[in-house]
Design an enzyme around this catalytic site. Structure first.
Site, PDB file in Angstrom:
ATOM      1  N   SER A   1      -1.888   2.406   3.629  1.00 23.96           N
ATOM      2  CA  SER A   1      -2.373   1.236   4.347  1.00 23.96           C
ATOM      3  C   SER A   1      -3.246   0.305   3.349  1.00 23.96           C
ATOM      4  O   SER A   1      -4.144   0.704   3.024  1.00 23.96           O
ATOM      5  CB  SER A   1      -2.514   1.023   5.636  1.00 23.96           C
ATOM      6  OG  SER A   1      -1.518   1.846   6.460  1.00 23.96           O
ATOM      7  N   GLY A   2      -2.721  -0.961   3.019  1.00 25.34           N
ATOM      8  CA  GLY A   2      -3.629  -1.760   2.268  1.00 25.34           C
ATOM      9  C   GLY A   2      -3.548  -1.734   0.787  1.00 25.34           C
ATOM     10  O   GLY A   2      -4.238  -2.223  -0.212  1.00 25.34           O
TER      11      GLY A   2
ATOM     12  N   GLU B   1      -0.902  10.759   5.257  1.00 29.57           N
ATOM     13  CA  GLU B   1      -1.999  10.348   6.288  1.00 29.57           C
ATOM     14  C   GLU B   1      -2.885  11.628   6.535  1.00 29.57           C
ATOM     15  O   GLU B   1      -2.189  12.693   6.774  1.00 29.57           O
ATOM     16  CB  GLU B   1      -1.672   9.752   7.334  1.00 29.57           C
ATOM     17  CG  GLU B   1      -1.017   8.157   7.087  1.00 29.57           C
ATOM     18  CD  GLU B   1      -0.750   7.666   8.102  1.00 29.57           C
ATOM     19  OE1 GLU B   1      -0.922   8.255   9.424  1.00 29.57           O
ATOM     20  OE2 GLU B   1      -0.332   6.196   8.178  1.00 29.57           O
TER      21      GLU B   1
ATOM     22  N   SER C   1      -1.144  -2.777   8.923  1.00 31.84           N
ATOM     23  CA  SER C   1      -0.352  -1.480   8.477  1.00 31.84           C
ATOM     24  C   SER C   1       1.029  -1.549   9.100  1.00 31.84           C
ATOM     25  O   SER C   1       1.372  -1.565  10.039  1.00 31.84           O
ATOM     26  CB  SER C   1      -1.086  -0.429   8.981  1.00 31.84           C
ATOM     27  OG  SER C   1      -0.441   0.864   8.436  1.00 31.84           O
ATOM     28  N   SER C   2       2.070  -1.203   8.380  1.00 31.43           N
ATOM     29  CA  SER C   2       3.346  -1.052   8.473  1.00 31.43           C
ATOM     30  C   SER C   2       3.329   0.279   9.163  1.00 31.43           C
ATOM     31  O   SER C   2       3.268   1.340   8.672  1.00 31.43           O
ATOM     32  CB  SER C   2       4.543  -1.256   7.448  1.00 31.43           C
ATOM     33  OG  SER C   2       4.370  -2.451   6.910  1.00 31.43           O
TER      34      SER C   2
ATOM     35  N   GLY D   1       2.486   5.911   3.586  1.00 37.76           N
ATOM     36  CA  GLY D   1       2.106   7.118   2.656  1.00 37.76           C
ATOM     37  C   GLY D   1       1.586   8.454   3.438  1.00 37.76           C
ATOM     38  O   GLY D   1       1.567   8.151   4.565  1.00 37.76           O
TER      39      GLY D   1
ATOM     40  N   ASN E   1      -6.399  -0.612   7.375  1.00 35.80           N
ATOM     41  CA  ASN E   1      -5.845  -1.842   6.993  1.00 35.80           C
ATOM     42  C   ASN E   1      -5.753  -2.382   8.261  1.00 35.80           C
ATOM     43  O   ASN E   1      -5.091  -1.971   9.405  1.00 35.80           O
ATOM     44  CB  ASN E   1      -4.224  -1.329   6.343  1.00 35.80           C
ATOM     45  CG  ASN E   1      -3.648  -2.534   5.909  1.00 35.80           C
ATOM     46  OD1 ASN E   1      -4.325  -3.680   5.865  1.00 35.80           O
ATOM     47  ND2 ASN E   1      -2.472  -2.576   5.445  1.00 35.80           N
TER      48      ASN E   1
ATOM     49  N   THR F   1       3.776  -3.735   0.529  1.00 36.75           N
ATOM     50  CA  THR F   1       4.762  -4.997   0.785  1.00 36.75           C
ATOM     51  C   THR F   1       4.811  -6.148   0.009  1.00 36.75           C
ATOM     52  O   THR F   1       5.857  -6.717  -0.547  1.00 36.75           O
ATOM     53  CB  THR F   1       4.026  -5.507   2.310  1.00 36.75           C
ATOM     54  OG1 THR F   1       4.091  -4.472   3.452  1.00 36.75           O
ATOM     55  CG2 THR F   1       5.181  -6.606   2.722  1.00 36.75           C
TER      56      THR F   1
END
Length: 1531
Positions: free
Chosen positions: A158-159, A440, A213-214, A438, A210, A163
């Site tokens: 995330s981050g 985690e 975060s998706s 990704g 993030n 995207t």
């Protein structure tokens, strides 16, 4: 990799560090398997040799763009390379064909604009700098060429920028395969991008790492048709984190949509009975309710607008947010124990309120909702049993309903977006872009992390297979043996998780099917099943946790909620309740399941569904050609210019990059081209390098000599196993160390010798000092002895002197007596002699006196006679002096005349210059006074001379005796002398007056020169004023003509029917062209077809409708003959094109310009169009460009609109009253024979041309001719561009392809010289093309003005191509390439010098960008240059972005020097940041200008006068009587 063999004392190595992951240092001492290392921070550490890695000290200062080029492919080398490039804002780096993208956390607009997309279009991977566009382009080209679908996998935490990277990929794919707008002007890719805000609102949440975060995976399928154009798209979502709806951890947040709804307008809040997020159970489990810098109210409105864009209606939007509000209220329904055993009821009135609100929002019965939450129906063969649930089970039922509703709502949104975008069922090819979370690993890892990491394990296996496949392709391409290379696989981890039966997912599903199973029993089952599995680890201090050793590291999972989160079945009560909702939207979310599903589905779990979706995703990916992009987040602060080594190393490990490196290290991690290998290790066998051997043989012998095993020699590269590069470097370091020791020994010998020489010289000086001291002592003794002897001598001399003195006195006394006696005797003798002498003197005196008297009388007589003769001579001289006085008088007269002339000139100057009048008058008065004084003196002198002359005459006449004559003579002589002195004084005065007169002349000359200069300036000013007036008058005439043309054209356009002549588009273009004076190139080109065809049809119809009265059949034949004539190549008469002159004379003679309707213009235009339509022959194009421009010039200077006379200013109306005006008017109505004299006359400037009042066809012909001039010019220019483009490409590629020839070595000098000659041949080819092209234009007498414009644009094209290639190719941004391009530019400069300014013009100045960039590349001592010197002195034209790009990409492949200093780089970065903050940064690339750089007026001004009187007609029409007017006539 590091091995004990290749690490020696003094080696530079990498060692692990807890703060920065890896730190470099130098080996001080090696003891066994341990080494003592001094780190760069000054600390010393001891480490095992197997845990340290060698550092490449010869790595480029700016890093490498592909990490497979690293000499040492290991973790610290990769990390250092990424860090170096990130500091230079190079955020993209390749690892083979894998792209690593580091989030810069700042805007870099120049990397993503249209210029950059154009550069990467069609470029092979690796040719340009790493970029996300390059990956997209490779995928697109592979899809087009091979017909196979491709996929791009974007991963990262995330981050990391997944995207944004996805957006860039879709932008570039839309650029390559763009299509027409589908709905309301929106393209497919725009609709996909516009769906992001909706998906982010319902699928994104704040996590620890993030803020956005998706929490789902997204696979965007971009579909293409057979032509490679985008035809549709679809969004597939995977693995939504459903459990987040009910459970969140602090400081995370739930999905954004809940907070957006709580921040909605007040009427929405009141409508849904909402409140602060703190009051809802699903939101207050975390203390984080707001995000810094984010407005939920603003995002709510933005989400509603995004829903409108993607096609979600207002009714559906209202239903969506009703469902979201219902989920919030549903979470606040709490339960307490009921009256019955194991029953539950709403806890309090607050719970009942939320229950009622939930039922209202979902439009269902509240009682039925309560029963669905608190009771279960069990159907047995005998009866239907309804049992109650305890409070805890009711809460689980409530959360299950919330998760089910939200999951189905999210699926509905995705389906709606896909329907809005539209899919192409006939598409055979697609490019998929996967954006998924990704790996985690948190402090608390639950079922969600387990599923996410399972997905990443699956993708990592796919990634490993792809990397291994790429390695195989590389080895096969180089034809080396790779059969024994071991493949690194993670299948054992996947079997541990998904294997049936016995995998973790299977055991979890099994546990979920048993009601009495708990997380403890599930954990014990895992412990028993996998106790011997190497990837499964049981913690010592926990009974429910378990650890899995993933590819990215070990992760500890807490299984407390695994069972609850895995259950996915829909409770039948919930299905029945919401399936009959009064809200069609809610009922649509819960459609009745098919009967087959009810019969077949025994149990459903998230884990099994997750595995099924993952299997479908892998099947999709396996059916495509994959491409990988690994996104990396450089720091957790989300700020630019911060590079956290430990964090990035963990991401590289999680992203599989280090796993890919491990796979590479299993094979041949180090690959070097032959020439690079020889460059680096040639000193290990210098005799081989010096000899004339093949490079492959040299590499083979070097490796054999060093005893390496396991390496491979490919076709173009050397492949080394892990550690062999370090071993070769160690051997190389030994050779260099030995050479350094030899040099040190020589230097130390030299220093010792110098020290010995200095010591010897010092000893000699010391010896000389001591010897001097001894000599001084000896000299002192000798001096004492000499002094003693001298004293003795003096004493003895004194004694002798005293004795001598006494003796001398005695002798003197004796001599005195004797001499006195002799003196007295002499005195007596002299006395007697004196007396006798006196007597003799008296006698002799008497005798001499008598003789003297006689002699005196005779002398006086002689003197008198002599003086008389002398006086006569003086008299003659006086007479001559009198004559000289007359000469003086003449000089005086001349001087007076000169003075008068000066006076006249001064008076004239006084009239011209009033400022000098008084000064000149005073000067003249002074001169007059002096002249009067001089005149008076001259008069006095003349009077004295007359008197003296008369006195002299009287004296001569009256002189009786000689004595008197003597007196008179003396007096005359004195007067003559006085007169002579007076004459001298007069001469001196005259000289002074002459000097004053000269000074006056000088002053007069200076004043005259000043007045002359001012007069010249005044004349120049008057001339400029006249020129400006003439220019103004000409502009007014042009404006008047243009207005007249415009009026005529408008009148004709209004009078004619639109369907018979021009389309609306053509008329508007023509009108705009008439108003502006000339049409643009594109508008003229578009007009050629419309105007040509329509005008022909219109005029032909007019001819058919009305009998033509202005031309008879003979004229039609003449026109046909003229068209046939000009279709041939008529050549030139001198520098004048014959065809243009013939056309002009015929049209002027036939009065075609003044008729309302004629077809001759269209036939001429059609002839020109047919001649150039399919011509790639520059000779033909140049011929017609010369003719068309000449004819256009004649028309421009001849034609004027028919209404020009009435609109002209008053001063132009008087021109007709002049003689020339009357002649012109009379010629206009005269017979043809009278008009011939003007036609065959000189056609010069506008003053000598006959102004013809042109009608509409003539004006239209002029516009069409202008369009053809511009079209032919563009065709010629583009043909030259096409001709030199391949040569430019060779020039750009040449340095890279021929770098092998630059290997050091004395024996290769001949080959290097030949290579340099080969390189410069490409430039010479460009020069040859330019020369041939110039010869063609000159042979066809194209106006020099147009020739200059062509070459200026061509040189601008060369500048753009070379400069852009320099900025996009790092291998081109080198020192040797700078020298090569500099030599090529010298060839172009020499060509410009030979072509002269007449044809080359300012073409050389167009290369200013590439010249300054190359000048920067080849200068020495770049680190000493300041930013001010670079930007103002060396490269003033280049922007900061361009300088920064060159400075960071520069590498010295010849001398190994560095680029500019880090301070200059940082200053450039600051300036770039300021530019990006103040305004939109412009791209660092240049644009090629393909516009038409001239107008008709420019051509008219630049071309000289044309005399068409003596043009001989061609043979085809010469004998025709109808063209007799073309024959030249004698005067």
């Amino acid at each position: 990799m590091g091995t004990p063999v290749n690490i020696i004392v003094g080696s530079h190595v990498w060692v692990e560090d807890p703060d920065v992951a890896w730190i470099d240092g130098q080996v001080l001492k090696i003891t066994g398997n341990d080494a003592e290392i001094e780190k760069t921070n000054g600390k010393k550490v001891t480490a095992n040799l197997s845990k340290i890695y060698p550092k490449d000290m010869e790595a480029p200062a700016g890093g490498v763009d592909d990490m497979t080029k690293l000499s040492y492919l290991h973790e610290p080398g990769v990390l250092q390379n990424l860090k170096t490039r990130y500091e230079l804002n190079e955020i993209y780096t390749y690892t083979g064909n894998i792209l690593i993208a580091i989030n810069p956390f700042q805007r870099l607009p120049h990397l993503y604009d249209g210029h950059m997309m154009q550069q990467y279009k069609g470029a092979p991977l690796g040719e340009l700098s790493p970029h996300v566009f390059a990956v997209a382009d490779v995928a697109y080209r592979a899809m087009i060429n091979e017909g196979k679908s491709n996929s791009i996998l974007v991963s990262g935490e995330s981050g990391a920028g997944k995207t944004e990277t996805t957006k860039m990929l879709m932008r570039y794919l839309a650029f390559l395969g763009g299509r027409a707008a589908k709905t309301e002007g929106r393209t497919v890719e725009q609709q996909v991008l516009e769906s992001n805000p909706v998906l982010e609102a319902f699928g994104n949440a704040k996590t620890v790492r993030n803020n956005n975060s998706s929490r789902f995976g997204k696979f965007v399928e971009i579909q293409f048709d057979k032509q490679g154009r985008i035809s549709g798209a679809a969004i597939r979502t995977y693995l939504l984190e459903r459990s987040r709806v009910c459970q969140i951890n602090d400081p995370e947040r739930n999905y954004h949509c809940f907070y957006l709804l709580c921040a909605a307008p007040q009427e929405e809040i009141e409508k849904y009975k909402l409140a602060n997020p703190k009051s809802f159970h699903y939101l207050n489990q975390s203390k984080c309710y707001e995000l810094v810098g984010v407005s939920d109210a603003h995002d709510y409105l933005a989400t509603r607008r995004a829903m409108d864009i993607v096609g979600i209606g207002a009714k559906d939007q209202e239903a969506i947010f009703r469902v979201v509000a219902a989920i919030l209220h549903l979470g606040n329904i709490d339960f307490a124990k009921g009256k019955e055993v194991d029953s539950s009821v709403p806890k309090d009135d607050q719970a009942k309120f939320h229950l009622k609100m939930t039922a209202e929002l979902l439009m269902c019965d509240p009682v039925a909702l309560e029963d669905a939450l608190c009771k279960r129906v069990m159907i047995t063969p005998e009866e239907v049993i309804k049992r109650s649930l305890d409070p805890q089970s009711a809460i689980i039922s409530r959360d299950g309903l919330a998760k089910t509703i939200y999951s189905r709502l999210f699926d509905w949104l995705v389906d709606k977006i896909n329907c809005s975008i539209g899919q192409d069922p006939n598409s055979k090819s697609l490019i998929g872009v996967l954006d998924i979370y990704g790996f985690e690993s948190f402090k608390t890892n639950s079922f969600e992390q387990f599923c996410i990491n399972f997905t990443n394990e699956k993708l990592q296996q796919h990634f490993n297979q792809h990397v291994f496949k790429m390695e195989q392709e590389e080895y096969t391409k180089e034809q080396i043996d790779w059969s024994y290379i071991e493949f690194v696989d993670n299948q054992d981890v996947l079997d541990l998780i998904e294997k049936k039966p016995g995998g973790i997912v299977a055991l979890l599903d099994e546990a979920c099917m048993f009601p009495k199973s708990t997380h403890e029993t599930f954990s014990n089952k895992l412990y028993q099943t996998f106790k011997n599995h190497k990837r499964f680890i049981k913690p010592k201090l926990s009974r429910t946790d378990f650890t899995i050793a993933h590819y990215a590291g070990e992760v500890l999972y807490q299984s407390d909620q695994f069972l609850d989160k895995n259950k996915d079945y829909v409770v039948p009560e919930h299905q029945d309740l919401l399936g009959v909702s009064k809200c069609t939207f809610v009922a649509g979310l819960f459609p009745p399941p098919p009967e087959e599903t009810l019969k077949s589905s025994k149990f459903s779990s998230i884990g099994s569904r997750f595995k099924l979706q993952l299997q479908q995703l892998m099947e999709t990916l396996n059916s495509t050609q994959p491409h990988y992009i690994r996104c990396v987040k450089p720091n957790n602060q989300l700020k630019p210019a911060i590079f956290e080594n430990v964090n990035i190393m963990q991401q590289l490990r999680c992203g599989g990059v280090l796993e890919a490196i491990r796979i590479s290290c299993a094979g041949y991690p180090t690959r070097r081209p032959f020439f690079e290998f020889i460059n680096r290790f040639g000193l290990l066998a210098p005799e081989l390098v010096d000899g004339n051997h093949d490079e492959k043989v040299v590499c083979q012998k070097i490796l054999e000599r060093k005893g390496l095993k396991g390496y491979q020699i490919g076709k173009t590269k050397v492949f080394l196993r892990a550690g062999q590069m370090a071993e070769l470097d160690a051997r190389r370091a030994e050779v260099l160390s030995s050479a350094a020791k030899t040099i040190q020994r020589r230097i130390r010998t030299h220093i010792a010798w110098k020290r010995f020489i200095a010591l010897r010289e010092a000893s000699i000086v010391l010896q000389s000092v001591f010897r001097g001291r001894l000599a001084c002592k000896l000299y002192e003794n000798l001096r004492r002895e000499a002094a003693a002897l001298k004293i003795q001598k003096n004493v003895r001399r004194q004694h002798a002197r005293n004795k001598y003195g006494k003796l001398r006195l005695s002798v003197l006394d004796l001599q005195t007596g004797l001499r006195a006696m002799a003196a007295r005797k002499e005195f007596r003798f002299r006395k007697r002699t004196k007396a006798s002498t006196i007597i003799q003197a008296r006698y002799r005196c008497h005798r001499a006196q008598s003789y003297y008297k006689k002699l005196k009388r005779g002398a006086i007589v002689g003197q008198c006679r002599w003086r008389g003769r002398v006086a006569k001579r003086e008299l003659r001289k006086l007479k001559m002096a009198a004559r000289e006085t007359g000469a003086l008088k003449e000089a005086k007269d001349k001087l007076e005349k000169h003075v008068e002339e000066l006076t006249w000139r001064l008076q004239l100057e006084k009239r011209l210059r009033t400022d000098l009048e008084e000064a000149k008058a005073q000067e003249v008065s002074k001169l007059q006074n002096q002249l009067q004084e001089l005149q008076s003196k001259v008069d006095e002198t003349n009077a004295l001379l007359v008197k003296e002359r008369e006195t002299a005459k009287k004296a001569i006449e009256e002189a009786p005796p000689v004595i008197q004559e003597t007196k008179v003579f003396v007096e005359d002589t004195e007067k003559i002398e006085s007169l002579t002195s007076e004459v001298e004084n007069l001469k001196a005065t005259l000289e002074s007056e002459k000097q004053r007169a000269n000074e006056a002349d000088k002053k007069y000359t200076e004043a005259h020169e000043t007045s002359e200069e001012r007069r010249v300036k005044l004349e120049e000013t008057d001339k400029k004023v006249r020129q400006l007036q003439e220019t103004l008058r000409g502009l007014e005439e042009k404006i008047t003509n243009l207005e007249s043309e415009n009026q005529v054209l408008r009148q004709q356009a209004v009078s004619m029917a639109p369907n018979k002549f021009l389309s609306g588009r053509s008329r508007s273009i023509l009108q705009r062209g008439s108003e502006s004076g000339h049409l643009s190139h594109d508008s003229r080109a578009s007009l050629l077809q419309d105007l040509h065809s329509h005008s022909i049809n219109h005029r032909d119809s007019e001819v058919d409708d009305r009998p033509q009265k202005s031309l008879n059949e003979k004229q039609q034949e003449n026109q046909e003959l003229l068209i046939r004539c000009i279709a041939q190549h008529l050549g030139f008469a001198g520098n004048r094109p014959i065809a243009a002159c013939i056309i002009y004379k015929c049209l002027l003679h036939w009065r075609s310009f003044e008729v309302e309707r004629t077809s001759v213009f269209d036939r001429i235009i059609q002839t020109i169009g047919n001649a150039i339509e399919t011509q790639d022959n520059n000779d033909i194009l140049a011929y017609w460009l010369s003719n068309a421009s000449t004819l256009l010039l004649l028309l421009q200077r001849t034609l004027k609109a028919s209404g020009a006379a009435g609109m002209a200013p008053q001063r132009r109306r008087s021109s007709s009253a002049t003689l020339f005006g009357r002649m012109t008017q009379s010629f206009r109505g005269a017979p043809q024979g009278v008009n011939l004299s003007l036609i065959n006359g000189t056609i010069g400037g506008s003053d000598s041309l006959r102004q013809v009042e042109a009608k509409y066809p003539a004006l239209l012909f002029k516009q069409q001719l202008t369009a053809y001039v511009e079209k032919i010019y563009g065709m010629i220019r583009d043909n030259l561009k096409k001709e030199i483009s391949p040569l430019l490409g060779l020039c750009i590629q040449a340095p890279r392809t021929s770098r092998a020839s630059l290997v050091k070595g004395a024996s290769r000098s001949v080959a290097s010289t030949a290579a340099q000659q080969t390189l410069i041949a490409h430039w010479q080819g460009i020069v040859k093309s330019l020369g041939n092209f110039l010869d063609t234009l000159k042979a066809n007498h194209v106006p020099p003005f147009l020739v200059r414009k062509v070459f200026i644009q061509i040189f601008s094209f060369i500048n753009v191509q070379l400069f852009n290639s320099l900025l996009l190719r790092r291998e081109c941004c080198s020192f040797s390439n700078g020298e090569y391009v500099k030599a090529g530019l010298a060839e172009l400069e020499h060509w410009c010098y030979k072509a002269t300014d007449e044809y080359a013009g300012s073409a050389w100045d167009e290369l200013k960008h590439i010249r300054q960039a190359i000048g920067f590349l080849v200068i020495h001592q770049k680190p000493k240059k300041t930013l001010d010197e670079i930007s103002h002195d060396l490269c003033p034209v280049l922007s900061i972005q361009q300088l920064y790009r060159i400075s960071t990409m520069y590498w010295d492949d010849k001398y190994g020097t560095h680029s500019v200093s880090p301070d200059v780089i940082s200053n450039m970065r600051v300036l770039m940041t300021e530019d990006s903050n103040n305004a939109v940064s412009s791209s660092f690339l240049l644009d090629d200008d393909s516009s038409i750089p001239f107008s008709v007026d420019d051509i008219s001004k630049s071309m000289e006068q044309i005399d068409i009187s003596d043009i001989e007609p061609p043979p085809l029409i010469r004998e025709n009587s109808g063209f007799s007017f073309l024959l030249p006539r004698a005067d």
